[in-house]
Write a protein that holds these residues in place. Structure first.
Motif, PDB file in Angstrom:
ATOM      1  N   ASN A 594      30.728  -7.845  23.346  1.00 22.11           N
ATOM      2  CA  ASN A 594      31.292  -8.428  21.978  1.00 22.11           C
ATOM      3  C   ASN A 594      32.814  -8.072  21.993  1.00 22.11           C
ATOM      4  O   ASN A 594      33.297  -7.013  22.839  1.00 22.11           O
ATOM      5  CB  ASN A 594      30.880  -7.358  20.865  1.00 22.11           C
ATOM      6  N   THR A 595      33.377  -9.193  21.932  1.00 20.39           N
ATOM      7  CA  THR A 595      34.996  -8.977  21.776  1.00 20.39           C
ATOM      8  C   THR A 595      35.437  -9.454  20.339  1.00 20.39           C
ATOM      9  O   THR A 595      34.968 -10.522  19.730  1.00 20.39           O
ATOM     10  CB  THR A 595      35.597 -10.426  22.568  1.00 20.39           C
ATOM     11  N   PHE A 596      36.488  -8.532  19.798  1.00 24.18           N
ATOM     12  CA  PHE A 596      36.923  -8.665  18.353  1.00 24.18           C
ATOM     13  C   PHE A 596      38.121  -8.972  18.522  1.00 24.18           C
ATOM     14  O   PHE A 596      38.849  -8.096  19.021  1.00 24.18           O
ATOM     15  CB  PHE A 596      36.328  -7.296  17.456  1.00 24.18           C
ATOM     16  N   THR A 597      38.733  -9.939  17.791  1.00 25.09           N
ATOM     17  CA  THR A 597      39.971 -10.058  17.374  1.00 25.09           C
ATOM     18  C   THR A 597      40.682  -9.225  16.238  1.00 25.09           C
ATOM     19  O   THR A 597      40.278  -9.410  15.026  1.00 25.09           O
ATOM     20  CB  THR A 597      40.298 -11.503  17.356  1.00 25.09           C
ATOM     21  N   LEU A 598      41.650  -8.192  16.481  1.00 30.55           N
ATOM     22  CA  LEU A 598      42.021  -7.406  15.424  1.00 30.55           C
ATOM     23  C   LEU A 598      43.410  -7.937  14.535  1.00 30.55           C
ATOM     24  O   LEU A 598      43.475  -7.128  13.723  1.00 30.55           O
ATOM     25  CB  LEU A 598      42.275  -5.862  15.911  1.00 30.55           C
ATOM     26  N   ASN A 599      43.773  -8.920  14.998  1.00 30.92           N
ATOM     27  CA  ASN A 599      45.304  -9.598  14.116  1.00 30.92           C
ATOM     28  C   ASN A 599      44.935 -11.138  14.191  1.00 30.92           C
ATOM     29  O   ASN A 599      44.383 -11.477  14.902  1.00 30.92           O
ATOM     30  CB  ASN A 599      46.175  -8.685  14.592  1.00 30.92           C
ATOM     31  N   LYS A 600      45.918 -11.588  12.899  1.00 32.39           N
ATOM     32  CA  LYS A 600      46.101 -12.899  12.966  1.00 32.39           C
ATOM     33  C   LYS A 600      46.530 -13.794  14.104  1.00 32.39           C
ATOM     34  O   LYS A 600      46.103 -14.686  14.582  1.00 32.39           O
ATOM     35  CB  LYS A 600      46.652 -13.272  11.640  1.00 32.39           C
ATOM     36  N   ALA A 601      47.262 -13.004  14.684  1.00 30.42           N
ATOM     37  CA  ALA A 601      47.966 -13.779  16.079  1.00 30.42           C
ATOM     38  C   ALA A 601      47.054 -13.631  17.231  1.00 30.42           C
ATOM     39  O   ALA A 601      47.635 -14.223  18.213  1.00 30.42           O
ATOM     40  CB  ALA A 601      49.352 -12.936  16.126  1.00 30.42           C
ATOM     41  N   LYS A 602      45.948 -13.112  16.933  1.00 34.52           N
ATOM     42  CA  LYS A 602      45.253 -13.143  18.007  1.00 34.52           C
ATOM     43  C   LYS A 602      45.503 -12.564  19.409  1.00 34.52           C
ATOM     44  O   LYS A 602      45.194 -12.985  20.717  1.00 34.52           O
ATOM     45  CB  LYS A 602      44.323 -14.343  18.306  1.00 34.52           C
TER      46      LYS A 602
END
Length: 706
Positions: A594-602
């Motif tokens: 699993n990979t999770f993006t934590l901010n809008k700017a990716k």
């Protein structure tokens, strides 16, 4: 202004200035939008292609981590192996050139390659006729990129790792491009160490319990230079050169206890220092000639590989029964050399594409290994345990294949390769010579059907697995005065027939049913005779292997990318040359990444990966369950030019356990290879970031020169 703040200010100012110019130019053409999205997975007639740029999880990583995201691949850093799920280890190529390293050295090398420099990864489970027939279960080809734009570009990086011991690496790349000339200089340096604990017991008429506590240490430097030059619009020449100097050293403390009828009869305590130096040179040259404007091409490739390996092993063994202390050293010089030349002709016509070619390969190896005892303060050679061994193998090959695309849905490819091999092995000490020749046909065939979202493939290929030098060399490699391993110059190659039915849906879901029939399988076999424990290599089994694999890779949310697989298989084996009872094997293993993006700017990603292999049987062996959990965070700064990664691997610190059963004894191992560790890496990319795929030079034989 402080120098370091001035540097940061300059980088930021340059970035802002470039962005301002970019925005100004966009204003005048903001009505035009061009969108090009690469497919994550592509199913071709003879391979599965994983496009690294299309995977969010594969950004800002090294090559070893990137391979973990590729469907059908299984990465195990504890055992330092790369394999196709449900099958055995694969041969690894970078830009079509076979790597002459394995195990921990291979893992360390792949960690110096950045995912930003990888165009795609090709998983070739049933290799076509163009490729060498050698290899157990297929080929993995990592296709790198090069800079097509004028001027300079490159990257620099460093990494730190804390396991039991601290280690690190540094790497850098500098590219230069003109209209005709392309140059790329790369180098990497590694200084690392790890702790290993290996427990091995043999239970029979005599019982032995052995434990080795080992410190493995590596230092290596590997600069390389790649060059290509366009002579004119139809022809190009180039070369790749890699120099590697490495010192894979070990310090080992071994304790072995012997029992008969539950009574302790002997104890051995051995202290070993293993010091090795390898100096390797690899050179590949090529000439490509376009014969017309529709794709007809003639290519010539030449390769050379040479290694000068010197190893000094000093050990002393204390024998408890009489308190005697024996001092022994071995000095070995191993010099493998490989020469190969190949010509390939590609002829596309309206009715199909013809590929044909020929190849010559010569593999030479000479070893001079001396065994010395310390007597009266002088080292005296023991001729009965010393050894000279000379080995020459010549391989002549030719192939023909035909591929046809019938329409947008149907395509096929079929080929036939013939290889003639001459072997000449000589041991001067005993005046024993082994000479034989064998010729074999290696067919391959593929059929592919695809529509808008679905792709179906049926494939077949026949393969050969030739023994490497460690398996062939009859020299005795001693662990102590009573324990050794040796090779077998009479060992014969094994053969595999691979059948596979593959299915891909929407470039995200992948499934395969496979069957592998192997004959003349070989491996290391251990024997116990009183205090004497020795291992050698034998052809011992034939097997039938049935399996199914399902994998799924997708961005199920804009902030969540998942890659998962499930594999199950059945094995039926027959043994010979050893007294053992086999069981039908069953395997089941799975993985979730699993990979999770934590901010809008990716620019900040968190990953969590879990895998488990349930207990299974294989031939006469039983392997216990193994579970692995990895986690970490990736941060991208300065428009993703600066990548910072931190991760923890093998959080559960699992041991690798197994049992081997023979008619007169059983053998058991319980090993830990320092898999749990913390890593921190930093990489900075400079210059033009636009890239294209690099020209490859095939060199598939190097993996046997171990």
């Amino acid at each position: 202004m402080n120098a370091k703040y001035f540097l940061v200010f300059s980088l930021v100012s340059t970035s802002l200035f470039s962005q301002t110019k970019k925005n100004d130019s966009i204003k005048s053409i903001d009505e035009v939008k061009i969108t090009s999205t690469k497919k994550l997975i592509e199913r071709k007639a003879d391979r599965l292609v994983f496009n690294v740029d299309a995977s969010m999880a594969s950004q800002g990583m090294d090559a070893m981590e990137t391979l973990g995201n590729v469907p059908m691949l299984k990465i195990d850093e504890d055992k330092a192996s790369i394999s196709i799920v449900g099958k055995s280890n694969v041969s690894v190529m970078v830009n079509g050139r076979m790597l002459n390293i394995s195990g921990d050295a291979l893992v360390s090398y792949l960690k110096t390659i950045r995912s930003e420099n990888i165009a795609k990864v090709e998983v070739i489970t049933t290799p076509p006729a163009k490729y060498e027939a050698a290899g157990n279960s297929g080929i993995l080809n990592i296709v790198l990129k090069k800079n097509p734009n004028m001027g300079f570009s490159g990257n620099i990086g460093t990494g730190l790792q804390q396991r039991t011991y601290f280690g690190g690496n540094a790497n850098g790349t500098l590219n230069y491009q003109t209209e005709k000339l392309s140059l790329s200089f790369k180098t990497n340096y590694l200084n690392s160490a790890k702790r290993s604990i290996e427990n091995y017991s043999i239970l029979g008429s005599t019982e032995s319990y052995s434990q080795s506590r080992r410190k493995d240490m590596w230092k290596s430097i590997a600069p390389s230079l790649n060059m290509s030059y366009k002579l004119n619009k139809n022809s190009e020449i180039g070369f790749n050169y890699l120099f590697t100097h490495q010192t894979p050293d070990m310090d080992i403390l071994n304790t072995t206890n012997y029992f008969q009828n539950s009574q302790n009869i002997e104890n051995l305590f051995t202290n070993t220092q293993h010091r090795e130096k390898n100096t390797m040179n690899t050179l590949g040259v090529y000439y490509d000639l376009k014969l017309d404007s529709i794709g007809k091409k003639l290519s010539f490739t030449g390769n050379y590989y040479g290694n000068n390996a010197t190893t000094n092993v000093n050990f002393n063994t204390l024998k408890s029964s009489d308190e005697s202390l024996a001092f022994v050293k071995t000095i070995s010089i191993v010099k493998p050399e490989i020469f190969s030349g190949q010509a390939d002709l590609e002829l596309p016509y309206s009715f199909g594409t013809i590929e044909t070619g020929a190849k010559f390969n010569q593999f030479k190896n000479s070893t001079d290994i001396g065994y010395y005892n310390l007597q009266n303060q002088d080292w005296e050679i023991d001729a009965t345990r010393s050894n000279l061994f000379q080995y020459t193998e010549q391989n002549y090959a030719g192939y023909f294949s035909f591929a046809k695309i019938f329409n947008e849905k149907w395509s096929t490819k079929a080929g036939l390769r013939y290889e003639l091999t001459n072997v000449n092995a000589y041991t001067p000490q005993t005046d024993e010579r082994t000479k034989y020749s064998y010729g074999e046909w290696f067919p391959s065939a593929y059929i592919n059907y695809k529509n808008e979202k679905n792709s179906y493939t049926i494939s077949y290929s026949r393969r050969i697995n030739r023994p490497d030098m460690e398996s062939l060399n009859p020299f005795r490699w001693y662990e102590n005065t009573y324990s050794y391993s040796t090779g077998n110059p009479l060992l014969k190659p094994s053969y595999m027939s691979n059948f596979e039915l593959g299915y891909t849906h929407n470039n995200k879901f992948n499934a395969s049913l496979y069957y592998l029939h192997q004959t003349n399988g070989f491996g290391q076999v251990s024997f116990q005779d009183g205090l004497l424990h020795y291992g050698t290599y034998l052809n011992t089994y034939d097997s039938d292997f049935f399996g199914a694999t399902v994998s799924y890779t997708n961005k199920i949310k804009t902030w969540w990318e998942i890659s998962t697989y499930v594999n199950a298989s059945l094995t039926d084996s027959k043994v010979y040359n050893i007294e053992a009872t086999t069981r039908k094997g069953k395997t089941f293993d799975y993985s979730i990444r699993n990979t999770f993006t934590l901010n809008k700017a990716k620019t900040i990603n968190f990953f969590l990966n879990f895998s488990q292999a349930l207990p299974y049987h294989n031939v006469n062996s039983y392997f216990h369950s193994f579970t692995n959990l990895d986690s970490g965070i990736k941060i991208a700064l300065m428009e993703k030019q600066l990548q910072i990664n931190a991760s923890v691997s093998n959080i559960f610190a699992q041991y690798w356990k197994g049992d081997i059963y023979y008619s007169d004894n059983s053998q058991h191992f319980n090993n830990y290879w320092d898999g749990r560790g913390f890593r921190l890496s930093v990489n900075y990319t400079f210059g033009n970031k636009k890239v294209k795929e690099s020209r490859s030079i095939d060199f598939e034989e190097k993996s046997r020169a171990k």
